[in-house]
Design an enzyme around this catalytic site. Structure first.
Site, PDB file in Angstrom:
ATOM      1  N   HIS A  75      75.071   0.318  72.292  1.00 43.69           N
ATOM      2  CA  HIS A  75      73.980   0.215  72.422  1.00 43.69           C
ATOM      3  C   HIS A  75      73.431  -0.372  71.064  1.00 43.69           C
ATOM      4  O   HIS A  75      73.566   1.068  70.216  1.00 43.69           O
ATOM      5  CB  HIS A  75      73.056   0.201  73.104  1.00 43.69           C
ATOM      6  N   GLN A 120      69.960  -1.016  68.175  1.00 40.65           N
ATOM      7  CA  GLN A 120      68.733  -1.516  67.954  1.00 40.65           C
ATOM      8  C   GLN A 120      68.361  -2.259  67.142  1.00 40.65           C
ATOM      9  O   GLN A 120      68.891  -2.145  65.879  1.00 40.65           O
ATOM     10  CB  GLN A 120      67.559   0.188  67.935  1.00 40.65           C
ATOM     11  N   HIS A 160      75.329  -6.904  53.845  1.00 43.60           N
ATOM     12  CA  HIS A 160      75.708  -5.586  53.885  1.00 43.60           C
ATOM     13  C   HIS A 160      75.532  -4.672  54.466  1.00 43.60           C
ATOM     14  O   HIS A 160      74.309  -4.496  55.259  1.00 43.60           O
ATOM     15  CB  HIS A 160      76.409  -4.870  52.452  1.00 43.60           C
TER      16      HIS A 160
END
Length: 379
Positions: free
Chosen positions: A186, A188, A319
């Site tokens: 996962h 965030q 980037h």
């Protein structure tokens, strides 16, 4: 040459003259390098790699992660801390962080009574994005189409949250060494009402370079690295992976598009497909380096959003930064303490040496190669 009879100033001058007469080798002699993107310097001390290591050794994590754990709050069908039950998702899954660092309705601190005690409002939202329904996979072990789905989800959440907030920070902390408390794959997403410090530095540096040279800093940097080649790790039709000239972390990499792209949602389908492929190759190389699930923190930086979405922001180049801590082995990491905290960043391995090691690694994951050998042995 002996300078024992000279006074301190003469000895200093003589020492400097001797140093100038010596042939400089980046792999042997300490020097400082400039990071034009974040306007800071890093001390490179390659000779320190020869010293024996007597510092902390991290425990090797050999624990097997179950594919599905009903008590893991990131798994499909699991109950999270707020009582909500996750859907039985089979791809990516995005939800509000149950313990957000930013909330949309925080009150304003009000005016300060002294210039040394300033506080300003901080509002935003924090989300969690699961990459895959299985807990025992990581991005390098996912298929290219599965990684492409993650990229599409990144682009969508950037567009969604960027409609309101000036900065959308996507980041992944992989591994317990980087503070990740849950092995499920996962990342965030934090969207904020303000531009964070590092984003502000990159904004200023890219704006200044563009004003002075008429081209985006990172677009020009990518072109220069393609010519020089010594810090390249991977190249493809649309992307470049390199160890930056100014890298701080031992095997730090920078992921750049070949064309001028300001934000993730601007990537076309071919670029997204190619990004999924080169990400899988890079992360496979990382895992193969020490034959471990390689820890890192990574994140995307693109042009500010919110009210800036309609602005040209031509000085920006999209980037991704990858910051892995491992230095000598799967159990020996780089610590950012002491001099790094009080003076400036310092590294031992040169960026060129790091790039050479990463380049030489296979693009087939060591776990899969091991399984193939076991299958062949049985046959």
């Amino acid at each position: 040459m002996s300078h024992s009879g000279a006074d301190p100033e003469q000895r200093q001058q003589a020492s400097e003259a001797d140093a100038m007469a010596a042939t400089f080798r980046a792999s042997e002699h300490q020097h400082i390098r400039y990071n034009p993107l974040q306007d800071e310097w890093v001390l490179v001390s390659a000779h320190r790699m020869k010293r024996p290591w007597q510092g902390q050794v991290e425990p090797q994590l050999l624990k097997t992660v179950p594919r599905h754990d009903p008590l893991n709050p990131l798994c499909p069908g699991a109950t999270r801390a707020n009582g909500e039950v996750n859907p039985h998702y089979d791809g990516t899954f995005l939800f509000d962080n149950d313990f957000p660092a930013l909330q949309p309705d925080a009150p304003d601190p009000g005016p300060s009574d002294h210039p040394l005690f300033r506080a300003e409002a901080a509002r935003g939202v924090c989300k969690v994005m699961c990459f895959h329904p299985w807990s025992d996979v990581t991005l390098p072990l996912m298929s290219v189409p599965e990684i492409r789905a993650v990229i599409d989800a990144w682009a969508s959440v950037t567009e969604e949250l960027g409609a309101q907030y000036p900065w959308v920070q996507i980041f992944e902390n992989k591994g317990a060494m980087m503070g990740c408390s849950n092995p499920h794959p996962h990342c965030q997403v934090w969207a904020s009402s303000f531009l964070p410090d590092i984003a502000q530095r990159e904004e200023r540096s890219q704006q200044t370079y563009h004003s002075q040279h008429g081209k985006p800093l990172l677009l020009e940097y990518g072109h220069q690295e393609l010519l020089r080649k010594e810090r390249l790790v991977l190249t493809s039709e649309h992307w470049i992976v390199l160890v930056p000239f100014w890298a701080v972390w031992p095997f730090q990499t920078l992921l750049l598009p070949r064309r001028h792209v300001r934000r993730l949602p601007e990537l076309n389908p071919a670029e997204r497909d190619d990004l999924a492929s080169i990400m899988k190759k890079l992360l496979t190389k990382y895992d193969n380096l020490f034959e471990t699930s390689f820890p890192y923190s990574m994140g995307w930086h693109g042009a500010p959003t919110g009210l800036k979405t309609g602005a040209t922001c031509d000085h920006w180049q999209l980037h991704a930064h990858y910051y892995p801590p491992l230095l000598r082995s799967a159990t020996v990491r780089k610590f950012m303490v002491g001099y790094e905290m009080l003076a400036q960043a310092q590294r031992d391995l040169t960026p060129e040496q790091a790039a050479e090691r990463l380049r030489a690694l296979p693009e087939v994951h060591y776990c899969l190669a091991q399984k193939d050998k076991e299958t062949a042995a049985i046959a």
